[in-house]
Design a protein around this motif. Structure first.
Motif, PDB file in Angstrom:
ATOM      1  N   LEU A  53      30.496  27.975  57.210  1.00 55.44           N
ATOM      2  CA  LEU A  53      31.689  28.529  56.557  1.00 55.44           C
ATOM      3  C   LEU A  53      31.413  28.928  55.108  1.00 55.44           C
ATOM      4  N   LYS A  54      30.535  28.187  54.445  1.00 56.18           N
ATOM      5  CA  LYS A  54      30.233  28.509  53.049  1.00 56.18           C
ATOM      6  C   LYS A  54      29.522  29.848  52.921  1.00 56.18           C
ATOM      7  N   GLY A  55      28.764  30.251  53.922  1.00 55.83           N
ATOM      8  CA  GLY A  55      28.040  31.520  53.855  1.00 55.83           C
ATOM      9  C   GLY A  55      28.869  32.722  54.248  1.00 55.83           C
ATOM     10  N   ILE A  56      30.101  32.500  54.710  1.00 62.81           N
ATOM     11  CA  ILE A  56      30.948  33.627  55.119  1.00 62.81           C
ATOM     12  C   ILE A  56      31.647  34.218  53.885  1.00 62.81           C
ATOM     13  N   MET A  57      31.612  35.534  53.791  1.00 64.55           N
ATOM     14  CA  MET A  57      32.299  36.203  52.685  1.00 64.55           C
ATOM     15  C   MET A  57      32.904  37.503  53.185  1.00 64.55           C
ATOM     16  N   ILE A  58      33.983  37.918  52.516  1.00 64.19           N
ATOM     17  CA  ILE A  58      34.677  39.162  52.847  1.00 64.19           C
ATOM     18  C   ILE A  58      34.437  40.154  51.717  1.00 64.19           C
ATOM     19  N   ILE A  59      33.921  41.329  52.053  1.00 62.43           N
ATOM     20  CA  ILE A  59      33.645  42.374  51.069  1.00 62.43           C
ATOM     21  C   ILE A  59      34.625  43.515  51.301  1.00 62.43           C
ATOM     22  N   GLN A  60      35.439  43.798  50.307  1.00 59.83           N
ATOM     23  CA  GLN A  60      36.432  44.863  50.390  1.00 59.83           C
ATOM     24  C   GLN A  60      35.759  46.228  50.234  1.00 59.83           C
ATOM     25  N   PRO A  61      36.431  47.315  50.663  1.00 52.30           N
ATOM     26  CA  PRO A  61      35.864  48.656  50.472  1.00 52.30           C
ATOM     27  C   PRO A  61      35.594  48.949  48.994  1.00 52.30           C
ATOM     28  N   ASN A  62      34.471  49.622  48.732  1.00 52.04           N
ATOM     29  CA  ASN A  62      34.033  49.986  47.381  1.00 52.04           C
ATOM     30  C   ASN A  62      33.853  48.769  46.479  1.00 52.04           C
ATOM     31  N   GLN A  63      33.385  47.696  47.077  1.00 52.09           N
ATOM     32  CA  GLN A  63      32.982  46.522  46.319  1.00 52.09           C
ATOM     33  C   GLN A  63      31.618  46.061  46.805  1.00 52.09           C
ATOM     34  N   ALA A  64      30.920  45.328  45.955  1.00 53.18           N
ATOM     35  CA  ALA A  64      29.583  44.846  46.303  1.00 53.18           C
ATOM     36  C   ALA A  64      29.437  43.402  45.842  1.00 53.18           C
ATOM     37  N   ARG A  65      28.448  42.719  46.408  1.00 53.68           N
ATOM     38  CA  ARG A  65      28.105  41.361  45.999  1.00 53.68           C
ATOM     39  C   ARG A  65      26.631  41.332  45.610  1.00 53.68           C
ATOM     40  N   VAL A  66      26.359  40.808  44.430  1.00 56.77           N
ATOM     41  CA  VAL A  66      24.989  40.633  43.964  1.00 56.77           C
ATOM     42  C   VAL A  66      24.571  39.205  44.263  1.00 56.77           C
ATOM     43  N   CYS A  67      23.522  39.047  45.052  1.00 57.29           N
ATOM     44  CA  CYS A  67      23.090  37.726  45.519  1.00 57.29           C
ATOM     45  C   CYS A  67      21.863  37.239  44.742  1.00 57.29           C
ATOM     46  N   THR A  68      21.923  35.986  44.332  1.00 58.58           N
ATOM     47  CA  THR A  68      20.785  35.350  43.663  1.00 58.58           C
ATOM     48  C   THR A  68      20.512  34.005  44.331  1.00 58.58           C
ATOM     49  N   PHE A  69      19.256  33.597  44.265  1.00 58.83           N
ATOM     50  CA  PHE A  69      18.858  32.322  44.856  1.00 58.83           C
ATOM     51  C   PHE A  69      18.134  31.508  43.794  1.00 58.83           C
ATOM     52  N   ARG A  97      34.368  50.991  42.491  1.00 60.70           N
ATOM     53  CA  ARG A  97      35.448  51.978  42.445  1.00 60.70           C
ATOM     54  C   ARG A  97      35.386  52.793  41.161  1.00 60.70           C
ATOM     55  N   VAL A  98      35.924  53.999  41.238  1.00 61.66           N
ATOM     56  CA  VAL A  98      35.956  54.887  40.070  1.00 61.66           C
ATOM     57  C   VAL A  98      36.982  54.358  39.073  1.00 61.66           C
ATOM     58  N   VAL A  99      36.592  54.342  37.803  1.00 63.85           N
ATOM     59  CA  VAL A  99      37.438  53.776  36.747  1.00 63.85           C
ATOM     60  C   VAL A  99      37.721  54.843  35.706  1.00 63.85           C
ATOM     61  N   ASN A 100      38.969  54.908  35.249  1.00 61.98           N
ATOM     62  CA  ASN A 100      39.360  55.795  34.151  1.00 61.98           C
ATOM     63  C   ASN A 100      39.402  55.002  32.855  1.00 61.98           C
ATOM     64  N   LEU A 101      38.753  55.539  31.838  1.00 63.52           N
ATOM     65  CA  LEU A 101      38.791  54.929  30.514  1.00 63.52           C
ATOM     66  C   LEU A 101      39.461  55.892  29.553  1.00 63.52           C
ATOM     67  N   ASN A 102      40.638  55.514  29.093  1.00 69.13           N
ATOM     68  CA  ASN A 102      41.367  56.319  28.108  1.00 69.13           C
ATOM     69  C   ASN A 102      41.023  55.784  26.722  1.00 69.13           C
ATOM     70  N   GLY A 103      40.091  56.444  26.064  1.00 68.10           N
ATOM     71  CA  GLY A 103      39.611  55.970  24.774  1.00 68.10           C
ATOM     72  C   GLY A 103      40.664  56.039  23.691  1.00 68.10           C
ATOM     73  N   GLN A 104      40.529  55.161  22.717  1.00 66.92           N
ATOM     74  CA  GLN A 104      41.464  55.168  21.602  1.00 66.92           C
ATOM     75  C   GLN A 104      41.157  56.317  20.646  1.00 66.92           C
ATOM     76  N   VAL A 105      42.147  56.686  19.854  1.00 68.15           N
ATOM     77  CA  VAL A 105      41.987  57.779  18.895  1.00 68.15           C
ATOM     78  C   VAL A 105      41.097  57.308  17.742  1.00 68.15           C
ATOM     79  N   LEU A 106      40.017  58.059  17.516  1.00 69.68           N
ATOM     80  CA  LEU A 106      39.055  57.726  16.462  1.00 69.68           C
ATOM     81  C   LEU A 106      39.174  58.726  15.319  1.00 69.68           C
ATOM     82  N   LYS A 107      38.987  58.245  14.118  1.00 67.58           N
ATOM     83  CA  LYS A 107      38.989  59.098  12.940  1.00 67.58           C
ATOM     84  C   LYS A 107      37.548  59.257  12.466  1.00 67.58           C
TER      85      LYS A 107
END
Length: 288
Positions: A53-69, A97-107
Motif C-alpha cells: 500500500l505504501k508504494g501505491i500512488m495516484i498521478i493526476q493528468p499533467n503532473q509528475a513524480r520525481v523519485c529518489t532512493f 501544467r501551463v502557468v500564467n505569471l502576471n508580472g508586477q509593474v516595474l519602474k
C-alpha cells in the motif's frame, strides 16, 4: 538529466494488498491461542500489505513524480493513473501544467534614460523535472526573479519610441511581435537551467513614469501637430502651384511677380488657416 521510469500498474498491487490484509485479519481471527504460526502468518500478511500500500500512488493528468532512493535520483514518473513503485522511494510532486505569471509593474529607465513603467505576462511550463527539482532551490521563485530581470534588460536595450532615437529599429511602444520575440528568447535562455520553457511572453503594461508623463504627452501632441501642419503646407503649396500653372496655361490672366506673390500669400492663408477665410469681392480692375 531527466530520466523517465514506467512503474507497475497500481491496480494489481492494490488487489494483492487487500488480499494480504484480509488474510492477516483472518489469521488473527482464527487464532485460538494455541497456534503460534497463525500469529506469525498474520503479522507477515499485514506487513506485506502495508508494504504494498505504501508504494501505491495516484498521478493526476499533467503532473509528475520525481523519485529518489536514499538521496539518489532514480527517475521521473509522468504516466497518469494508479501506479506502484518501490515503497522505499521518496517522491516529489511536480506540476507540468501551463502557468500564467502576471508580472508586477516595474519602474526602469529605457535605452535613452527615460523612466518608464513596464510589466509583462509570461506563460511557462516545466519541461525537465530533474532540473526543476534539483538544479534550483525553488523553481517558481526562480521564474519570478528571472522574468523581472529579463523585463528590466529589455527596457534598457530598447527606447520607448522613436522621438529621441529616430534610427531605432525596435521600440517598446511599436515593436509588437519583435519585442515579444526578444523577451521570449531571453526568458528561455535564463530559465533553461531550471528546466522551464516559456511558451509566450508579452508586455501587458507600458507607460512613462509619472514624473515625466505630462511632459512626454505634450511632446507627443506637439509632434503630432507639427506633422499635421507639414502635411497641410505640402498640400497647400501643391494647390497654389497647380492654380498658377493652370492660369498660365489657359491664358486666363497674366500676373506679374508682385501679383503672383500676393496671390500666393492669400491662397496660403486661406488653405493653411485654422478658420475659414472671409471672402472679399474685387469690383474694380485687377490693379485697383
Amino acid at each position: 538529466m531527466e530520466k523517465l521510469i514506467r512503474p507497475v500498474p497500481g491496480f494489481l498491487a492494490l488487489f494483492f494488498a487487500l488480499v494480504l490484509l484480509a488474510s492477516g485479519i483472518a489469521c488473527f481471527s482464527l487464532n485460538d491461542g494455541q497456534n503460534g504460526w497463525l500469529v506469525v502468518a498474520g503479522v507477515v500478511c499485514l506487513v506485506a500489505s502495508f508494504f504494498l500500500l505504501k508504494g501505491i500512488m495516484i498521478i493526476q493528468p499533467n503532473q509528475a513524480r520525481v523519485c529518489t532512493f536514499f538521496g539518489r535520483y532514480i527517475g521521473s514518473v509522468k504516466d497518469n493513473g494508479l501506479m506502484w513503485i518501490n515503497p522505499f522511494y521518496s517522491t516529489t510532486k511536480v506540476s507540468l501544467r501551463v502557468v500564467n505569471l502576471n508580472g508586477q509593474v516595474l519602474k526602469v529607465n529605457d535605452k535613452m534614460g527615460n523612466p518608464v513603467e513596464i510589466a509583462c505576462v509570461i506563460v511557462w511550463q516545466v519541461s525537465d523535472t530533474y532540473k526543476a527539482t534539483f538544479d534550483v532551490a525553488d523553481f517558481k521563485q526562480y521564474v519570478t526573479i528571472q522574468s523581472e530581470a529579463s523585463v528590466r534588460h529589455l527596457a534598457q536595450t530598447c527606447p520607448y519610441d522613436n522621438m529621441e532615437d529616430e534610427k531605432a529599429e525596435i521600440t517598446l511602444r511599436e515593436g509588437g511581435e519583435k519585442v515579444s520575440e526578444l523577451l521570449e528568447s531571453e526568458l528561455n535562455e535564463r530559465l533553461a537551467p531550471a528546466g522551464i520553457v516559456v511558451k509566450e511572453a508579452r508586455i501587458s503594461h507600458l507607460a512613462y513614469a509619472q514624473e515625466i508623463a505630462g511632459a512626454m504627452l505634450q511632446r507627443q501632441q506637439a509632434t503630432a501637430i507639427v506633422a499635421a501642419r507639414t502635411k497641410i503646407v505640402e498640400g497647400a503649396v501643391g494647390m497654389v502651384e497647380l492654380a498658377l500653372d493652370q492660369l498660365s496655361k489657359r491664358h486666363i490672366v497674366e500676373l506679374d511677380d508682385e501679383r503672383k506673390a500676393t496671390m500666393v500669400s492669400n491662397l496660403m492663408v486661406v488653405l493653411c488657416g485654422e478658420r475659414g477665410a472671409q471672402p472679399v469681392l474685387n469690383t474694380g480692375s485687377l490693379y485697383q
